[in-house]
Design a protein around this motif. Structure first.
Motif, mmCIF file in Angstrom:
data_model
loop_
_atom_site.group_PDB
_atom_site.id
_atom_site.type_symbol
_atom_site.label_atom_id
_atom_site.label_comp_id
_atom_site.label_asym_id
_atom_site.label_seq_id
_atom_site.Cartn_x
_atom_site.Cartn_y
_atom_site.Cartn_z
ATOM 1 N N SER A 13 0.818 -1.209 0.000
ATOM 2 C CA SER A 13 0.000 0.000 0.000
ATOM 3 C C SER A 13 0.856 1.266 0.000
ATOM 4 O O SER A 13 0.366 2.352 -0.293
ATOM 5 C CB SER A 13 -0.938 0.001 1.214
ATOM 6 O OG SER A 13 -0.182 -0.084 2.415
ATOM 7 N N ARG A 382 -3.165 -9.664 7.870
ATOM 8 C CA ARG A 382 -3.301 -8.212 7.671
ATOM 9 C C ARG A 382 -2.645 -7.393 8.773
ATOM 10 O O ARG A 382 -2.684 -6.176 8.731
ATOM 11 C CB ARG A 382 -4.789 -7.845 7.555
ATOM 12 C CG ARG A 382 -5.453 -8.457 6.321
ATOM 13 C CD ARG A 382 -6.832 -7.888 6.087
ATOM 14 N NE ARG A 382 -7.474 -8.500 4.939
ATOM 15 C CZ ARG A 382 -7.319 -8.090 3.681
ATOM 16 N NH1 ARG A 382 -6.531 -7.073 3.412
ATOM 17 N NH2 ARG A 382 -7.950 -8.699 2.693
ATOM 18 N N VAL A 383 -2.076 -8.044 9.752
ATOM 19 C CA VAL A 383 -1.365 -7.321 10.813
ATOM 20 C C VAL A 383 0.078 -7.815 10.857
ATOM 21 O O VAL A 383 0.386 -8.939 10.470
ATOM 22 C CB VAL A 383 -2.036 -7.537 12.189
ATOM 23 C CG1 VAL A 383 -3.406 -6.910 12.217
ATOM 24 C CG2 VAL A 383 -2.124 -9.016 12.537
ATOM 25 N N GLN A 404 1.412 0.768 10.817
ATOM 26 C CA GLN A 404 0.276 0.010 11.352
ATOM 27 C C GLN A 404 -0.907 -0.061 10.383
ATOM 28 O O GLN A 404 -1.558 -1.088 10.258
ATOM 29 C CB GLN A 404 -0.173 0.619 12.680
ATOM 30 C CG GLN A 404 -1.200 -0.240 13.410
ATOM 31 C CD GLN A 404 -1.470 0.272 14.812
ATOM 32 O OE1 GLN A 404 -0.884 1.253 15.238
ATOM 33 N NE2 GLN A 404 -2.350 -0.399 15.532
ATOM 34 N N ASN A 405 -1.180 1.018 9.683
ATOM 35 C CA ASN A 405 -2.341 1.043 8.790
ATOM 36 C C ASN A 405 -1.988 0.665 7.346
ATOM 37 O O ASN A 405 -2.843 0.730 6.467
ATOM 38 C CB ASN A 405 -2.984 2.432 8.802
ATOM 39 C CG ASN A 405 -3.548 2.774 10.176
ATOM 40 O OD1 ASN A 405 -4.048 1.895 10.868
ATOM 41 N ND2 ASN A 405 -3.443 4.041 10.565
ATOM 42 N N GLU A 407 -0.130 -2.028 4.346
ATOM 43 C CA GLU A 407 -0.075 -3.460 4.055
ATOM 44 C C GLU A 407 1.073 -3.763 3.105
ATOM 45 O O GLU A 407 1.462 -2.929 2.276
ATOM 46 C CB GLU A 407 -1.386 -3.938 3.420
ATOM 47 C CG GLU A 407 -2.592 -3.886 4.351
ATOM 48 C CD GLU A 407 -3.863 -4.363 3.679
ATOM 49 O OE1 GLU A 407 -3.878 -4.449 2.427
ATOM 50 O OE2 GLU A 407 -4.845 -4.654 4.384
#
Length: 586
Positions: A13, A382-383, A404-405, A407
């Motif tokens: 991302s 996803r984490v 953290q937000n 990917e």
């Protein structure tokens, strides 16, 4: 001459960018970062010289070294890319769509000439599975699966179908690697009680079953995975069923088959029951590694005769990865396992390191055979997304964790041709690193307060089997086979029986020392006392000793004895002493 710097392509991302590989670990400034979340896919050419990607607007091709733009194509929906082996062709695939009125859709598989940018051919390819055509390494042959046929093209001339292989319901095929002549392995699933089969052909000899190089049929196969070795002399076939009718496994049932181009075929006999998680050919093409069995899984290396060569014992593994040079093997446990990596020196069968790569969803060897990358990618997890570059001795040399937000979607090493990075001597000492290894330590089992001040008693759900060398011994040390051992015992028993019969016929004849020794090792001579009670006791003792001898023979052939049977064997000495006392009293 210094070896080239290997690049690592990273897509997520945060965008698409490249990182300089060991020993630098800095972002590559020649390749301009493609920012935004629209980068859908990327691919390197086989020699690593070209790089293609789709940014949601178009497909671009650049030279990796100079970053000169070579071509761009207006294909914004591309989700799959692939270069041909010699980088002369780029294939793209977009999801197939039909018209609103149900009319047939436009071709969604494009084949482009990399040098000119010309579209050589467009095909309709509805399914994403097996979407890409397959080439031989010299690009003289290219093949596609179309309905019940394989279509073959020659020298990238896609306007003419050079050959066809027609097989009813053919669902999968794999072209052989390496030089000419090109071979093809095809799979046809069974139907109406007929077995499934895999056949090997040599291109272009497709004149029916008799022209096949080898044929292997089998039941219990809903799908197969076919793996050629690098020298194209043999194929491993993992046959899988969706459901295990015996109820032993939730994941279906698997069998492993070996098929050679000289016509030989065999079912690989695996000593432990359970799923087959992975199979991998060694780069030397003379051995293959299989990870199999209910957890803890067993891992074994087999030779081309399908005989076990080395057994790594059991452990939490479900994947095997050979280094590009074939000198190191990594046994890994990903998915629902803890991420343990067992790194082995294959030549000496010696364990090098046991690092822990927790929550990893991806693993790949660097072309230099010295480093590996592990990554935690979305959407699998996803984490905690990020990647780590390791030395095979267990040291983490570089770590990148995305915010953290954000990917991470994909990472991949820049490939190189064989021979660019020769194998180096294996080292067993961890290389120095400035990056701390903060892998979480294994949590200790809960202990109730009453037991916390008492010593820990060892109790395991499963006892791990240790590694063992399975190579056959020399003739002088080679143990007898089960049949030979059985025949030898029969021969000795007959010999002893004859001596007993001779002694019964003439008790005054003193047996020779050799006969006496043989009798002492089995059952003493039959002697009567004249007292019926004593004779009855002697007879019962002889029966028990004979039963013990039979149990010992069964144990020698490898049979697992029950607890009460083992206790009987332990009483042998006491019974012999009792028998001796009775006979001395005669």
């Amino acid at each position: 001459m210094a070896p080239p710097t290997i690049l690592l392509a990273v897509r997520g991302s945060e965008g698409l960018y490249m990182v300089n590989g060991p020993p630098h670990f800095t972002e590559n400034t020649i390749f301009q970062r493609e920012s935004g979340k629209n980068s859908k896919v990327f691919a390197f050419s086989k020699d690593g010289s070209l790089f293609a990607w789709c940014n949601g607007e178009q497909v671009n091709i650049v030279n990796v070294t100079s970053h000169n733009a070579l071509q761009s194509f207006d294909l914004p929906k591309t989700v799959c890319l692939e270069f041909s082996p010699k980088s002369s062709v780029l294939v793209t695939w977009q999801p197939y769509t039909t018209g609103k009125d149900g009319a047939a859709g436009v071709p969604n598989l494009q084949v482009f000439d990399v040098k000119t940018g010309k579209c050589l051919k467009s095909f309709i390819q509805k399914k994403m599975q097996n979407w890409c055509p397959c080439w031989s390494d010299d690009e003289s042959v290219c093949a596609r699966s179309v309905n019940n046929e394989l279509h073959f093209f020659e020298n990238n001339n896609f306007s003419t179908i050079a050959n066809k292989l027609h097989l009813q319901k053919v669902t999968d095929f794999v072209l052989s690697p390496g030089d000419q002549p090109t071979k093809v392995a095809v799979y046809v699933p069974g139907s109406k009680g007929a077995p499934s089969f895999v056949r090997l052909y040599q291109y272009p000899s497709f004149g029916g079953p008799q022209s096949a190089l080898a044929n292997k049929s089998f039941f219990k196969a809903d799908k197969v995975t076919m793996l050629w070795n690098i020298k194209a002399t043999a194929v491993l076939v993992i046959a899988s069923t969706e459901v295990d009718k015996t109820g032993a496994s939730y994941y279906g049932e698997q069998t492993l088959h070996y098929i050679a181009t000289n016509g030989e075929s065999a079912v690989v006999q695996l000593p432990k029951n359970g799923p087959i998680y992975d199979a991998a050919w060694s780069p030397n093409s003379t051995e293959f590694c299989v990870v199999y069995g209910f957890m803890p899984a067993k891992t074994t290396i087999f030779n081309l005769k399908c005989d076990p060569v080395f057994d790594f014992g059991t452990g939490p593994h479900n994947a095997a990865y050979y280094s590009p040079q074939g000198h190191i093997l990594v046994l890994a446990g990903f998915g629902n396992l803890s991420g343990q990596l067992d790194v082995w020196d294959v030549k000496n069968y010696k364990l090098i390191s046991k690092p822990q790569a927790t929550d990893s969803t991806y693993f790949a060897w660097c072309p230099d055979g010295e480093h590996v990358v592990t990554a935690t990618c979305s959407p699998r997890l996803r984490v905690g997304n990020g990647y780590k570059i390791w030395h095979y001795t267990g040291s983490i040399l570089f770590r990148h964790e995305v915010p953290q937000n954000a990917e991470l979607w994909q990472v991949a090493w820049q490939p190189f041709l064989d021979g660019v990075f020769p194998a180096k001597a294996v080292t067993y000492h961890a290389v120095p690193s400035k990056v701390p290894n903060d892998e979480p330590k294994t949590a200790q089992a809960y202990r109730p307060p009453a037991l916390r001040n008492k010593p820990v008693t060892g109790s395991k759900l499963h006892e791990d089997e240790p590694p063992q060398n399975m190579r056959p011994l020399s003739n002088s040390d080679k143990p007898l086979s089960k049949t030979a051992l059985k025949n030898q015992r029969k021969h000795e028993a007959k010999k002893v029986a004859k001596q007993e019969a001779r002694a019964e016929g003439n008790q005054e004849i003193t047996p020779t020392p050799s006969v006496q020794n043989a009798l002492q090792n089995t059952v003493p001579l039959i002697i009567t006392s004249g007292d019926p009670e004593v004779d009855k006791k002697i007879k019962n003792l002889r029966k028990k000793l004979k039963a013990i001898e039979q149990l010992k023979d069964q144990a020698a052939t490898g049979k697992q004895l029950e607890k009460n049977q083992l206790e009987k064997i332990q009483k042998e000495a006491a019974l012999l002493k009792e028998l001796e006392d009775l006979e001395l009293g005669v």
